[in-house]
Design a protein around this motif. Structure first.
Motif, PDB file in Angstrom:
ATOM      1  N   ALA A   1       5.822 -18.587  -0.887  1.00  0.00           N
ATOM      2  CA  ALA A   1       6.722 -18.200  -2.162  1.00  0.00           C
ATOM      3  C   ALA A   1       5.619 -17.745  -3.217  1.00  0.00           C
ATOM      4  O   ALA A   1       5.595 -16.607  -3.905  1.00  0.00           O
ATOM      5  CB  ALA A   1       6.967 -19.477  -2.905  1.00  0.00           C
ATOM      6  N   ALA A   2       4.167 -18.335  -3.111  1.00  0.00           N
ATOM      7  CA  ALA A   2       3.076 -17.930  -3.887  1.00  0.00           C
ATOM      8  C   ALA A   2       2.580 -16.279  -3.516  1.00  0.00           C
ATOM      9  O   ALA A   2       2.358 -15.511  -4.483  1.00  0.00           O
ATOM     10  CB  ALA A   2       2.069 -18.880  -3.986  1.00  0.00           C
ATOM     11  N   THR A   3       2.656 -16.059  -2.332  1.00  0.00           N
ATOM     12  CA  THR A   3       2.230 -14.994  -1.746  1.00  0.00           C
ATOM     13  C   THR A   3       3.405 -13.739  -1.912  1.00  0.00           C
ATOM     14  O   THR A   3       2.964 -12.707  -2.528  1.00  0.00           O
ATOM     15  CB  THR A   3       1.981 -14.920  -0.322  1.00  0.00           C
ATOM     16  OG1 THR A   3       1.048 -16.146   0.122  1.00  0.00           O
ATOM     17  CG2 THR A   3       1.790 -13.571   0.322  1.00  0.00           C
TER      18      THR A   3
ATOM     19  N   ALA B   1       2.927 -12.852  -5.479  1.00  0.00           N
ATOM     20  CA  ALA B   1       1.756 -11.805  -5.715  1.00  0.00           C
ATOM     21  C   ALA B   1       1.953 -10.476  -5.345  1.00  0.00           C
ATOM     22  O   ALA B   1       1.632  -9.767  -6.012  1.00  0.00           O
ATOM     23  CB  ALA B   1       0.487 -12.556  -5.298  1.00  0.00           C
ATOM     24  N   LEU B   2       2.722 -10.399  -4.313  1.00  0.00           N
ATOM     25  CA  LEU B   2       2.712  -9.048  -3.796  1.00  0.00           C
ATOM     26  C   LEU B   2       4.198  -8.443  -4.181  1.00  0.00           C
ATOM     27  O   LEU B   2       4.433  -7.191  -3.988  1.00  0.00           O
ATOM     28  CB  LEU B   2       2.793  -9.048  -2.144  1.00  0.00           C
ATOM     29  CG  LEU B   2       1.398  -9.540  -1.546  1.00  0.00           C
ATOM     30  CD1 LEU B   2       1.533  -9.732  -0.077  1.00  0.00           C
ATOM     31  CD2 LEU B   2       0.347  -8.659  -1.913  1.00  0.00           C
ATOM     32  N   GLY B   3       4.991  -9.368  -4.996  1.00  0.00           N
ATOM     33  CA  GLY B   3       6.117  -8.595  -5.492  1.00  0.00           C
ATOM     34  C   GLY B   3       7.125  -8.314  -4.464  1.00  0.00           C
ATOM     35  O   GLY B   3       7.804  -7.315  -4.625  1.00  0.00           O
ATOM     36  N   VAL B   4       7.114  -8.945  -3.488  1.00  0.00           N
ATOM     37  CA  VAL B   4       8.245  -8.940  -2.335  1.00  0.00           C
ATOM     38  C   VAL B   4       9.069 -10.287  -2.281  1.00  0.00           C
ATOM     39  O   VAL B   4       8.706 -11.249  -2.787  1.00  0.00           O
ATOM     40  CB  VAL B   4       7.686  -8.686  -1.145  1.00  0.00           C
ATOM     41  CG1 VAL B   4       6.695  -7.435  -1.160  1.00  0.00           C
ATOM     42  CG2 VAL B   4       6.719  -9.832  -0.637  1.00  0.00           C
TER      43      VAL B   4
ATOM     44  N   ASN C   1      -6.571 -13.324   3.403  1.00  0.00           N
ATOM     45  CA  ASN C   1      -5.825 -12.177   2.708  1.00  0.00           C
ATOM     46  C   ASN C   1      -4.364 -11.890   3.298  1.00  0.00           C
ATOM     47  O   ASN C   1      -4.123 -12.022   4.371  1.00  0.00           O
ATOM     48  CB  ASN C   1      -6.538 -10.758   2.876  1.00  0.00           C
ATOM     49  CG  ASN C   1      -7.897 -10.887   2.129  1.00  0.00           C
ATOM     50  OD1 ASN C   1      -9.058 -11.554   2.789  1.00  0.00           O
ATOM     51  ND2 ASN C   1      -8.116 -10.434   0.991  1.00  0.00           N
ATOM     52  N   HIS C   2      -3.541 -11.677   2.246  1.00  0.00           N
ATOM     53  CA  HIS C   2      -2.055 -11.174   2.799  1.00  0.00           C
ATOM     54  C   HIS C   2      -1.948  -9.758   2.332  1.00  0.00           C
ATOM     55  O   HIS C   2      -2.217  -9.518   1.129  1.00  0.00           O
ATOM     56  CB  HIS C   2      -0.953 -12.180   2.091  1.00  0.00           C
ATOM     57  CG  HIS C   2      -0.947 -13.446   2.784  1.00  0.00           C
ATOM     58  ND1 HIS C   2      -1.330 -14.706   2.401  1.00  0.00           N
ATOM     59  CD2 HIS C   2      -0.127 -13.763   3.803  1.00  0.00           C
ATOM     60  CE1 HIS C   2      -1.041 -15.557   3.092  1.00  0.00           C
ATOM     61  NE2 HIS C   2      -0.376 -15.067   4.050  1.00  0.00           N
TER      62      HIS C   2
ATOM     63  N   ARG D   1      -7.061 -13.418  -6.139  1.00  0.00           N
ATOM     64  CA  ARG D   1      -7.066 -11.918  -6.570  1.00  0.00           C
ATOM     65  C   ARG D   1      -6.028 -11.335  -6.090  1.00  0.00           C
ATOM     66  O   ARG D   1      -5.639 -11.265  -4.778  1.00  0.00           O
ATOM     67  CB  ARG D   1      -8.388 -11.439  -6.239  1.00  0.00           C
ATOM     68  CG  ARG D   1      -8.289  -9.695  -6.751  1.00  0.00           C
ATOM     69  CD  ARG D   1      -9.514  -8.872  -5.982  1.00  0.00           C
ATOM     70  NE  ARG D   1     -10.918  -9.056  -6.583  1.00  0.00           N
ATOM     71  CZ  ARG D   1     -11.897  -8.720  -6.245  1.00  0.00           C
ATOM     72  NH1 ARG D   1     -12.045  -7.843  -5.244  1.00  0.00           N
ATOM     73  NH2 ARG D   1     -12.965  -9.147  -7.032  1.00  0.00           N
ATOM     74  N   THR D   2      -5.206 -10.615  -6.867  1.00  0.00           N
ATOM     75  CA  THR D   2      -4.121  -9.843  -6.444  1.00  0.00           C
ATOM     76  C   THR D   2      -4.414  -8.266  -6.993  1.00  0.00           C
ATOM     77  O   THR D   2      -4.840  -7.798  -8.046  1.00  0.00           O
ATOM     78  CB  THR D   2      -2.903  -9.861  -7.248  1.00  0.00           C
ATOM     79  OG1 THR D   2      -2.578 -11.224  -6.901  1.00  0.00           O
ATOM     80  CG2 THR D   2      -1.723  -9.066  -6.706  1.00  0.00           C
ATOM     81  N   THR D   3      -4.604  -7.338  -5.815  1.00  0.00           N
ATOM     82  CA  THR D   3      -5.162  -5.978  -6.162  1.00  0.00           C
ATOM     83  C   THR D   3      -3.833  -4.979  -6.119  1.00  0.00           C
ATOM     84  O   THR D   3      -3.065  -5.104  -5.310  1.00  0.00           O
ATOM     85  CB  THR D   3      -6.249  -5.867  -5.104  1.00  0.00           C
ATOM     86  OG1 THR D   3      -7.215  -6.660  -4.907  1.00  0.00           O
ATOM     87  CG2 THR D   3      -6.854  -4.433  -5.320  1.00  0.00           C
ATOM     88  N   TYR D   4      -4.259  -4.092  -6.847  1.00  0.00           N
ATOM     89  CA  TYR D   4      -3.238  -2.925  -7.078  1.00  0.00           C
ATOM     90  C   TYR D   4      -3.565  -1.529  -6.757  1.00  0.00           C
ATOM     91  O   TYR D   4      -4.915  -1.425  -7.147  1.00  0.00           O
ATOM     92  CB  TYR D   4      -2.665  -2.919  -8.470  1.00  0.00           C
ATOM     93  CG  TYR D   4      -1.960  -4.488  -8.880  1.00  0.00           C
ATOM     94  CD1 TYR D   4      -0.637  -4.839  -8.712  1.00  0.00           C
ATOM     95  CD2 TYR D   4      -2.542  -5.473  -9.393  1.00  0.00           C
ATOM     96  CE1 TYR D   4      -0.055  -6.039  -9.008  1.00  0.00           C
ATOM     97  CE2 TYR D   4      -2.317  -6.704 -10.004  1.00  0.00           C
ATOM     98  CZ  TYR D   4      -1.084  -7.163  -9.787  1.00  0.00           C
ATOM     99  OH  TYR D   4      -0.663  -8.156  -9.920  1.00  0.00           O
ATOM    100  N   ASP D   5      -2.549  -0.824  -6.447  1.00  0.00           N
ATOM    101  CA  ASP D   5      -3.060   0.667  -6.292  1.00  0.00           C
ATOM    102  C   ASP D   5      -3.036   1.484  -7.626  1.00  0.00           C
ATOM    103  O   ASP D   5      -2.530   0.817  -8.526  1.00  0.00           O
ATOM    104  CB  ASP D   5      -2.654   1.342  -5.047  1.00  0.00           C
ATOM    105  CG  ASP D   5      -1.064   1.529  -5.177  1.00  0.00           C
ATOM    106  OD1 ASP D   5      -0.530   1.263  -6.131  1.00  0.00           O
ATOM    107  OD2 ASP D   5      -0.405   2.058  -4.095  1.00  0.00           O
ATOM    108  N   ASP D   6      -3.234   2.798  -7.436  1.00  0.00           N
ATOM    109  CA  ASP D   6      -2.843   3.557  -8.791  1.00  0.00           C
ATOM    110  C   ASP D   6      -1.653   3.679  -9.015  1.00  0.00           C
ATOM    111  O   ASP D   6      -1.421   4.475 -10.202  1.00  0.00           O
ATOM    112  CB  ASP D   6      -3.530   4.988  -8.387  1.00  0.00           C
ATOM    113  CG  ASP D   6      -3.139   5.642  -7.226  1.00  0.00           C
ATOM    114  OD1 ASP D   6      -2.438   5.141  -6.375  1.00  0.00           O
ATOM    115  OD2 ASP D   6      -3.472   6.713  -7.097  1.00  0.00           O
ATOM    116  N   THR D   7      -0.645   3.514  -8.191  1.00  0.00           N
ATOM    117  CA  THR D   7       0.796   3.374  -8.497  1.00  0.00           C
ATOM    118  C   THR D   7       1.459   2.154  -9.243  1.00  0.00           C
ATOM    119  O   THR D   7       2.539   2.006  -9.567  1.00  0.00           O
ATOM    120  CB  THR D   7       1.821   3.745  -7.275  1.00  0.00           C
ATOM    121  OG1 THR D   7       1.848   2.517  -6.523  1.00  0.00           O
ATOM    122  CG2 THR D   7       1.333   4.976  -6.567  1.00  0.00           C
ATOM    123  N   GLY D   8       0.421   1.127  -9.239  1.00  0.00           N
ATOM    124  CA  GLY D   8       0.916  -0.207  -9.612  1.00  0.00           C
ATOM    125  C   GLY D   8       1.420  -1.266  -8.479  1.00  0.00           C
ATOM    126  O   GLY D   8       1.966  -2.327  -8.728  1.00  0.00           O
TER     127      GLY D   8
END
Length: 252
Positions: A125-127, A130-133, A158-159, A221-228
């Motif tokens: 659930a937490a992962t 964070a990843l929006g899936v 890392n996931h 940490r949750t990392t995002y690319d340049d598209t969000g």
């Protein structure tokens, strides 16, 4: 086996007597830099205080004060019958969007990686959040032990979205995860990060060469690319005896 004794001449130590900075502090800063850059490796003996003082043209109390400041920081230890010995250097990591691998390499710490797990699993659930899936979506899980100068530093978990990048164990042990993402055309843009602390479990302590219950620094940490898009969710633990986060605070 005898420990190597550091050669002050090879370390290019020296002091500026015209500077307002105290002589002991100048020397301690140079010794600390030599430890951080690996020129004074863990286990090295610093040598005789009297000889070091004579070589640098300093008084013995000045040299003793410089060394004591490093002992107080946990970078050196005085051992009866042995002398002053380098214990380790503490990595100071700035809070910015960079990888541990790159930070260690930039600091001359010679990072190495051992992959503990490299698999695909349903997202907890937490992962998933964070990843929006959706929960249960297949995601890639990578667990690694990161070392510097052959000494354990951190456990990294890392996931990532499945299929985002080729995560072969061979490549993971040869370079950093962020380098792999950039090489795959992912533009890292921003991240949300939480830093905390807790005590080591028995398993974590064994992996990190610490006693059970030793203090650990934690980071999520949750990392995002340049598209969000969320491209990585990391949950890491670091040895507090070897690691620190640096903050720069500005007045609004």
């Amino acid at each position: 086996m005898s420990k190597p004794t550091a050669d002050p001449a090879a370390l290019e130590l020296g002091v500026d007597r015209s500077s307002p900075v105290p002589l002991y502090y100048q020397l301690s800063q140079q010794l600390e830099a030599a430890i951080e850059k690996g020129r004074l490796a863990p286990g090295s003996l610093l040598g005789n205080e009297i000889e070091l003082a004579a070589r640098l043209g300093l008084s013995r109390p000045t040299v003793r004060q410089a060394i004591q400041s490093l002992v107080d920081k946990g970078l050196m230890v005085r051992r009866r019958g042995v002398g002053t010995q380098v214990v380790h250097s503490q990595v100071r990591r700035p809070l910015e969007l960079s990888s541990l691998y790159d930070d260690l390499e930039a600091a001359g710490q010679h990072p190495t990686t051992r992959v503990l797990r490299n698999t695909v699993e349903p997202a907890p659930a937490a992962t998933a959040a964070a990843l929006g899936v959706p929960e249960g979506t297949e995601v890639h899980l990578v667990e690694r032990l990161r070392s510097a100068h052959g000494e354990p530093m951190a456990l990294l978990r890392n996931h990532l979205p499945a299929g985002l990048v080729d995560l072969s164990t061979e490549r993971l042990e040869a370079t950093g995860l962020y380098r792999m993402l950039r090489a795959a055309g992912v533009t890292l843009h921003s991240a949300r990060q939480t830093v905390g602390a807790r005590l080591a479990t028995a398993e974590e302590a064994a992996q990190l060469a610490e006693p059970e219950g030793a203090p650990l620094l934690t980071m999520e940490r949750t990392t995002y690319d340049d598209t969000g898009r969320a491209v990585e969710f990391g949950s890491h633990i670091y040895r507090a005896s070897r690691y620190a986060f640096d903050f720069q605070l500005l007045v609004r």
